[in-house]
Design an enzyme around this catalytic site. Structure first.
Site: not given
Ligand code: GDP
Ligand code: MN
Length: 396
Positions: A118, A206
């Site tokens: 991530y 993101e």
């Protein structure tokens, strides 16, 4: 302003960030053509079909599917385009899918297992610095990781005067447990990602997941990009990427009329001049036991035309059961606003919710007389609290 996954990936790629390659398609036939083209470029016969909507969690909602041949590409694209995709981030009705991204399958087998990480870049308002947030736990909700295993989330703060320093990019790669070619790739990935973030005036990037492929390439498989709308004037090319279909239609219309409008869940419509007064009005409605249906700043010139436009926008929301108009006449004279309200009310003719008007400032007394003598179903108030109480009265 939010971008679609495919737009975000193209933006990243233009700054040298490696991405899972893909082509956007509006129909099942276009999806097949896209898949053929990708096969020519990449050699892979497997593709993922990914719904392009402004919401995360598409995989969970059935909006991301693997196709192992062209027939499956056609079937899956046909199913996904036109569907109402419901994900943990959409309302219960879901979001209509207008297009899909046909992307190369990058989870192919090889020497190593593919691994998901991530990574996001965002502004830490507390420290006034940009920050890279990253984790070994990719592919899942970062909120869940933060709750259950917070020690697996790392942050790297970047001094805006210095930019991202090479040792910081290396620290990211190190903390993700990488070595060899993947380590080097990750340092390049991180620095290109950061440059893209700064140069495009983004407020959020993101990438979940960032993938380490079985042959140690690092690439963006997903992208969520939010651009700072106030900076779009210097990014004409990015401003054009706006997809109004993804936005609240009433907000889009209000924006075109020059009204600053945000749709909310309550039942008291608010028409206010000035953002600060609008916030205070919403607070007061809440304090009086109500719920605001919207934030609306009509701006400095609350003339009849603007008041009428604002009425129309507020009344598009079927939840509105009363309207509170709270205008401070500083530059604009209250009597002119009052006349504007009366004219708009008469012009529209079909306003069937009670209206409470509070006008304060220049010529407030004349304004009150105008409203009180207009013969219309409009209640006037001079004090703020009085106005909020009247709203509650008409609702109960
Ligand atoms: P999201 O669910 O909206 O976050 O969409 P993502 O783009 O993150 O995709 C969801 C999931 O689809 C990923 O976590 C992967 O597990 C899977 N996925 C994405 N691309 C591929 C691919 O090329 N091959 C395979 N097999 N799975 C993929
Ligand atoms: Mn994702």
């Amino acid at each position: 302003m939010n971008l679609h996954e495919y737009q975000g990936k193209e933006l990243l790629n233009s700054f040298g960030v490696r991405i899972q390659r893909g082509i956007v398609a509006q129909t099942a036939d276009e999806a097949v053509e896209a898949a053929k083209k990708l096969t020519e470029e990449t050699g892979t016969g497997w593709h993922v079909i990914k719904a392009q909507v402004h919401a995360g969690g598409r995989g969970k909602g059935g909006g991301v599917k693997l196709a192992k041949n062209l027939d499956e590409v056609k079937d899956l694209a046909g199913q996904i385009i036109g569907m109402n995709l419901v994900t943990p981030q959409t309302s219960a009705e879901g979001k209509k899918v207008h297009q899909v991204l046909v992307a190369e399958d990058v989870y192919y087998p090889g020497d190593n297992e593919p691994e998901e990480y991530y990574m996001s870049v965002l502004l830490n308002r507390g420290s006034g610095k940009n920050m890279i947030m990253y984790s070994t736990e990719g592919g899942m909700d970062i909120e869940e990781v933060a709750e259950k295993t917070p020690h697996l989330i790392f942050t790297e703060e970047i001094d805006p005067a210095l930019g991202l320093l090479p040792f910081q990019a290396r620290r990211v790669a190190f903390n993700l447990g990488l070595s060899g070619a993947a380590f080097k790739e990750m340092t390049k990935f991180v620095s290109s990602l950061y440059t893209a973030y700064v140069k495009s005036d983004a407020s959020l990037f993101e990438i979940n997941p960032v993938l380490k492929t079985s042959d140690d390439k690092i690439m963006a498989v997903d992208s969520k990009v939010t651009l700072d709308a106030n900076a779009l004037y210097r990014h004409k090319d990015l401003a054009e990427l706006r997809d109004k279909r993804e936005e609240n239609p009433i907000e889009v219309e209000a924006g075109e009329l020059g009204l600053n409008y945000v749709d909310l869940d309550g039942n008291v419509g608010c028409m206010v001049n000035g953002a600060g007064l609008a916030m205070a009005t919403m607070d007061l409605i809440k304090q009086a036991g109500g719920e605001p249906a919207n934030f609306l700043d009509v701006g400095g010139t609350a003339d009849a035309a603007r008041v009428e436009a604002a009425f129309k926008i507020i009344l598009k929301d079927p939840n509105v059961k009363a309207i509170l108009i709270n205008i401070f006449g500083g530059i604009v004279r209250c009597d002119r606003v009052a006349q504007g309200v009366i004219d708009a009310y008469k012009n529209m003719g079909n306003i069937n919710v009670p209206i409470i008007v509070r006008l304060q400032g220049t010529n407030a007394d004349i304004a009150k007389d105008l409203i009180d003598n207009s013969g219309l179903d409009v209640l006037s108030a001079t004090e703020f609290q009085e106005a909020a109480d009247k709203v509650q009265e008409v609702l109960s």
